[in-house]
Scaffold this active site. Sequence first.
Site, PDB file in Angstrom:
ATOM      1  N   ASN A   6      -6.432 -11.352  -2.438  1.00 35.00           N
ATOM      2  CA  ASN A   6      -6.987 -10.628  -3.582  1.00 35.00           C
ATOM      3  C   ASN A   6      -7.052 -11.595  -4.759  1.00 35.00           C
ATOM      4  OD1 ASN A   6      -7.648  -8.888  -5.627  1.00 35.00           O
ATOM      5  ND2 ASN A   6      -5.725  -7.734  -5.604  1.00 35.00           N
ATOM      6  N   LYS A   8      -8.376 -11.065  -7.614  1.00 37.53           N
ATOM      7  CA  LYS A   8      -8.360 -10.364  -8.910  1.00 37.53           C
ATOM      8  C   LYS A   8      -9.455 -10.980  -9.804  1.00 37.53           C
ATOM      9  CE  LYS A   8      -3.587  -9.324  -8.031  1.00 37.53           C
ATOM     10  NZ  LYS A   8      -2.293  -8.956  -8.513  1.00 37.53           N
ATOM     11  N   HIS A  82      -5.788  -0.028  -6.020  1.00 35.28           N
ATOM     12  CA  HIS A  82      -4.858  -1.079  -6.443  1.00 35.28           C
ATOM     13  C   HIS A  82      -4.136  -0.663  -7.725  1.00 35.28           C
ATOM     14  CE1 HIS A  82      -3.245  -4.877  -7.850  1.00 35.28           C
ATOM     15  NE2 HIS A  82      -3.325  -5.278  -6.594  1.00 35.28           N
ATOM     16  N   GLU A  84      -3.320  -2.191 -10.315  1.00 42.41           N
ATOM     17  CA  GLU A  84      -3.913  -2.639 -11.585  1.00 42.41           C
ATOM     18  C   GLU A  84      -5.053  -1.721 -12.007  1.00 42.41           C
ATOM     19  OE1 GLU A  84      -4.405  -6.709 -10.402  1.00 42.41           O
ATOM     20  OE2 GLU A  84      -2.243  -6.978 -10.549  1.00 42.41           O
ATOM     21  N   GLU A 151       2.256  -1.836  -1.853  1.00 35.82           N
ATOM     22  CA  GLU A 151       2.478  -2.844  -2.885  1.00 35.82           C
ATOM     23  C   GLU A 151       3.305  -2.250  -4.025  1.00 35.82           C
ATOM     24  OE1 GLU A 151      -0.788  -6.056  -2.912  1.00 35.82           O
ATOM     25  OE2 GLU A 151      -1.601  -4.347  -3.955  1.00 35.82           O
ATOM     26  N   GLY A 157       2.812  -9.761  -8.842  1.00 36.90           N
ATOM     27  CA  GLY A 157       2.662 -10.799  -9.864  1.00 36.90           C
ATOM     28  C   GLY A 157       3.947 -11.158 -10.593  1.00 36.90           C
ATOM     29  N   SER A 187       4.033 -10.420  -4.520  1.00 33.50           N
ATOM     30  CA  SER A 187       4.727 -11.702  -4.521  1.00 33.50           C
ATOM     31  C   SER A 187       4.975 -12.263  -3.123  1.00 33.50           C
ATOM     32  CB  SER A 187       6.031 -11.609  -5.323  1.00 33.50           C
ATOM     33  OG  SER A 187       5.736 -11.335  -6.678  1.00 33.50           O
TER      34      SER A 187
END
Length: 228
Positions: A6, A8, A82, A84, A151, A157, A187
């Site tokens: 990913n 991003k 996701h 985010e 996740e 991150g 991570s």
Amino acid sequence: MIVAANFKMHKTRKETIKYLKELKRMDFKDVEVRVFPPFSALIEDELIGAQNAYPAINGAYTGEIGLEQLNEFNIKTLLIGHSERRHILGETQEFIAEKFNFYKQNGFRIFYCVGEPLEVRKKGIEAVVDYIKKQFEGIDLNYENLVIAYEPVWAIGTGVSASSEEIKETHREIKKLTKAPIIYGGSVKLNNIKEILEIENVDGVLVGSASLDVDVFRQMIEIAKEKK
Ligand code: PGA
């Protein structure tokens, strides 16, 4: 095993093309490899998936792309849910389910992301399962082209992945709800991927920052190739 990158909001189109070229010099064997670049770097390639899409063919949705734009590049893989997008872009479960259903109807391979924030994890596995079940509302867990990505928000991150025990207990619980492969993200690095792939019910990984270096990502695929 599934190993997905990913990007991003990283990399340009030029960089993505170069990355893919280098990536494809290797033999993936039985590993399913996917790369999710930003919209501006979408290219027609079986490895490429989109990080997001609006649940419509086309229309008055400023800033979005839909089925028509994905079809231009023959994109058939999509990341949905996701953290985010849930937390920074404020996507609700209802909207996420709408996306899921639209792209399910269009036969997409859907990488559907779930995961709890830290305050929920601190309450223990039951709270985590309750939280994740809410993220499954409106989602067809029997969809044959589904991949679940677990996740934990606090591991994304941060450089701190979930522990093997946390991954194991969570994947075990999700497995009770679906036959879909379950991959872990948060991570994942070169120094922990082997251990993570060895955990029961872990069918692969979704890699963010560590995937940006193609050499690192290739080494990760090499490690996954050794697993069945
Ligand atoms: P990370 O991101 O590997 O940088 O933690 C994972 C993800 O958000 O998919």
